[in-house]
Design an enzyme around this catalytic site. Structure first.
Site, PDB file in Angstrom:
ATOM      1  N   THR A  94      66.918  71.561  43.366  1.00  0.00           N
ATOM      2  CA  THR A  94      67.942  70.668  43.926  1.00  0.00           C
ATOM      3  C   THR A  94      69.184  70.811  43.056  1.00  0.00           C
ATOM      4  OG1 THR A  94      66.225  69.108  44.585  1.00  0.00           O
ATOM      5  CG2 THR A  94      68.479  68.289  44.562  1.00  0.00           C
ATOM      6  N   LYS A 169      69.688  67.753  51.937  1.00  0.00           N
ATOM      7  CA  LYS A 169      68.895  67.033  50.922  1.00  0.00           C
ATOM      8  C   LYS A 169      69.682  65.848  50.353  1.00  0.00           C
ATOM      9  CE  LYS A 169      66.105  66.649  47.169  1.00  0.00           C
ATOM     10  NZ  LYS A 169      64.698  66.451  47.059  1.00  0.00           N
ATOM     11  N   LYS A 244      69.697  61.617  39.800  1.00  0.00           N
ATOM     12  CA  LYS A 244      70.205  62.998  39.851  1.00  0.00           C
ATOM     13  C   LYS A 244      70.743  63.326  41.254  1.00  0.00           C
ATOM     14  CE  LYS A 244      68.864  67.788  40.068  1.00  0.00           C
ATOM     15  NZ  LYS A 244      67.885  68.846  39.983  1.00  0.00           N
TER      16      LYS A 244
HETATM   17  P1  NAD Z   1      60.538  70.731  35.506  1.00  0.00           P
HETATM   18  O1  NAD Z   1      61.483  70.422  34.392  1.00  0.00           O
HETATM   19  O2  NAD Z   1      59.147  70.232  35.435  1.00  0.00           O
HETATM   20  O3  NAD Z   1      60.475  72.332  35.720  1.00  0.00           O
HETATM   21  C1  NAD Z   1      61.546  73.190  35.545  1.00  0.00           C
HETATM   22  C2  NAD Z   1      61.012  74.427  34.804  1.00  0.00           C
HETATM   23  O4  NAD Z   1      62.042  75.412  34.719  1.00  0.00           O
HETATM   24  C3  NAD Z   1      60.579  74.128  33.365  1.00  0.00           C
HETATM   25  O5  NAD Z   1      59.221  74.502  33.202  1.00  0.00           O
HETATM   26  C4  NAD Z   1      61.527  74.985  32.517  1.00  0.00           C
HETATM   27  O6  NAD Z   1      60.922  75.506  31.346  1.00  0.00           O
HETATM   28  C5  NAD Z   1      61.880  76.089  33.485  1.00  0.00           C
HETATM   29  N1  NAD Z   1      63.111  76.811  33.182  1.00  0.00           N
HETATM   30  C6  NAD Z   1      64.343  76.296  32.953  1.00  0.00           C
HETATM   31  N2  NAD Z   1      65.229  77.305  32.779  1.00  0.00           N
HETATM   32  C7  NAD Z   1      64.540  78.463  32.921  1.00  0.00           C
HETATM   33  C8  NAD Z   1      64.903  79.836  32.857  1.00  0.00           C
HETATM   34  N3  NAD Z   1      66.149  80.224  32.635  1.00  0.00           N
HETATM   35  N4  NAD Z   1      63.936  80.747  33.048  1.00  0.00           N
HETATM   36  C9  NAD Z   1      62.660  80.388  33.290  1.00  0.00           C
HETATM   37  N5  NAD Z   1      62.268  79.106  33.356  1.00  0.00           N
HETATM   38  C10 NAD Z   1      63.195  78.156  33.174  1.00  0.00           C
HETATM   39  O7  NAD Z   1      61.275  70.204  36.833  1.00  0.00           O
HETATM   40  P2  NAD Z   1      60.583  69.922  38.262  1.00  0.00           P
HETATM   41  O8  NAD Z   1      60.177  68.488  38.354  1.00  0.00           O
HETATM   42  O9  NAD Z   1      59.595  70.991  38.551  1.00  0.00           O
HETATM   43  O10 NAD Z   1      61.865  70.057  39.216  1.00  0.00           O
HETATM   44  C11 NAD Z   1      62.398  71.346  39.543  1.00  0.00           C
HETATM   45  C12 NAD Z   1      63.469  71.148  40.602  1.00  0.00           C
HETATM   46  O11 NAD Z   1      62.888  70.524  41.758  1.00  0.00           O
HETATM   47  C13 NAD Z   1      64.625  70.252  40.176  1.00  0.00           C
HETATM   48  O12 NAD Z   1      65.822  70.799  40.672  1.00  0.00           O
HETATM   49  C14 NAD Z   1      64.305  68.921  40.837  1.00  0.00           C
HETATM   50  O13 NAD Z   1      65.453  68.139  41.104  1.00  0.00           O
HETATM   51  C15 NAD Z   1      63.635  69.372  42.121  1.00  0.00           C
HETATM   52  N6  NAD Z   1      62.723  68.388  42.705  1.00  0.00           N
HETATM   53  C16 NAD Z   1      61.809  67.769  41.926  1.00  0.00           C
HETATM   54  C17 NAD Z   1      60.936  66.831  42.499  1.00  0.00           C
HETATM   55  C18 NAD Z   1      59.894  66.133  41.646  1.00  0.00           C
HETATM   56  O14 NAD Z   1      59.263  65.183  42.163  1.00  0.00           O
HETATM   57  N7  NAD Z   1      59.649  66.552  40.393  1.00  0.00           N
HETATM   58  C19 NAD Z   1      61.033  66.536  43.873  1.00  0.00           C
HETATM   59  C20 NAD Z   1      61.957  67.223  44.663  1.00  0.00           C
HETATM   60  C21 NAD Z   1      62.807  68.149  44.065  1.00  0.00           C
END
Ligand code: NAD
Length: 298
Positions: A94, A169, A244
């Protein structure tokens, strides 16, 4: 058809999404900066790659699930040149609509194809493969990505051109954030007027006040037993994620000069609430902040 997918970002969402692709018979080459995230994806059958560029070089499709736009654009700078010409880049994170459009432009400038495809449904939806995807980009790109999206979710909607998935979204979540505040304020007003939660629920949930924030995620305990209010506001959809998404909506509102006073105010209220509640409280817990700030005057 089985595809070779590079999956970058194996966190709370990306980990189970990548595992869902493996279960559906795809070959998934995964990468994450966090070793623990990579290990747990490997335990689910993802082939760990030492670098994102290494994973991308061998892939038909590249999926990213990263925290914010700066991560996506930073990573694209590193990997767009590593991919085979014409590789499809699908970003499920997102991020700002403007960043999503920039990602599309950079992909095209490198001879790649792109789709923005953010999700709704949270970690529970990622684990159960019941996510909803909202996609922006070309029709051919959507058709190609669709079987992969449907392996990770129950529904994929093509919303329009570049950035349209992100637009859908944040517009949806702006409705949700504003309506949760409205429902919460109504319950607090009802309390001050001596109205029981159940009575207000019974009327509003079958009248014109009906909405998801009331009838599914009811912010007071009692009327909807499965809502987070009944488990001390454990998420659910965490306050920090709502803050966010409303911040992204506010960016787009300001960039477009749109008249959206309630959306902007909701972004402020959730930013302040999330400073305290972060990832530990569901966004419906904002009702307690509203009650705390109740002036107490008859
Ligand atoms: P998270 O922080 O658990 O996961 C993100 C991952 O990306 C981490 O493991 C981090 O180490 C990795 N990362 C960051 N930069 C990187 C790079 N350059 N190379 C490789 N890995 C890298 O976050 P999440 O909860 O999984 O959310 C991910 C996305 O999904 C966000 O944009 C969030 O807004 C969206 N989202 C999350 C939810 C939720 O309920 N968690 C729901 C809908 C949407």
């Amino acid at each position: 058809m089985s595809r070779t997918v590079a999956f970058i970002g194996l966190g709370h969402m990306g980990g189970p999404m990548a595992a869902g692709l493996v279960k559906s018979g795809h070959r998934v080459l995964g990468h994450d900066l966090d070793a623990a995230a990579l290990d747990s994806a490997a335990a689910a059958g993802v082939v760990p790659a030492e670098s994102a560029a290494g994973a991308v070089a061998a892939a038909d499709v590249v999926l990213t699930m990263l925290p914010a736009g700066r991560h996506v654009l930073g990573l694209y700078d590193d990997i767009l040149t590593a991919a085979r010409p014409g590789t499809l880049f699908v970003d499920c994170s997102t991020i700002d609509v403007a960043d999503a459009r920039t990602a599309h432009q950079r992909a095209a400038a490198s001879g790649m194809r792109a789709l923005d495809a953010p999700v709704s449904g949270g970690v529970v939806g990622a684990e159960a493969a019941t996510l909803t995807f909202m996609a922006g980009g070309g029709g051919e790109e959507f058709a190609e990505a669709r079987p992969l999206l449907e392996a990770m979710g129950k529904k994929a909607v093509h919303c329009g051109g570049a950035g349209a998935g992100q637009a859908a979204k944040i517009c949806n979540n702006m409705i949700l954030g504003v309506s949760m505040i409205a429902v919460s304020e109504a319950f607090v007003l009802g309390e001050r007027l001596g109205l029981s939660h159940q009575a207000l629920y019974d009327v509003a949930s079958t009248a014109s006040g009906q909405c998801w924030a009331l009838s599914v995620n009811c912010p007071v305990p009692g009327p909807v037993p499965t809502s987070p209010a009944n488990r001390d506001y454990r998420p659910g959809f965490a306050a920090a994620l709502m803050a966010k998404d409303l911040g992204l909506a506010a960016n787009a509102v300001r960039a477009g000069g749109v008249n959206a006073e309630l959306g902007l105010r909701a972004a402020e209220l959730y930013a302040s609430y999330a400073e305290r509640a972060g990832n530990t409280e569901d966004f419906s817990g904002i009702v307690r902040t509203i009650r705390e700030h109740d002036g107490g005057q008859p």
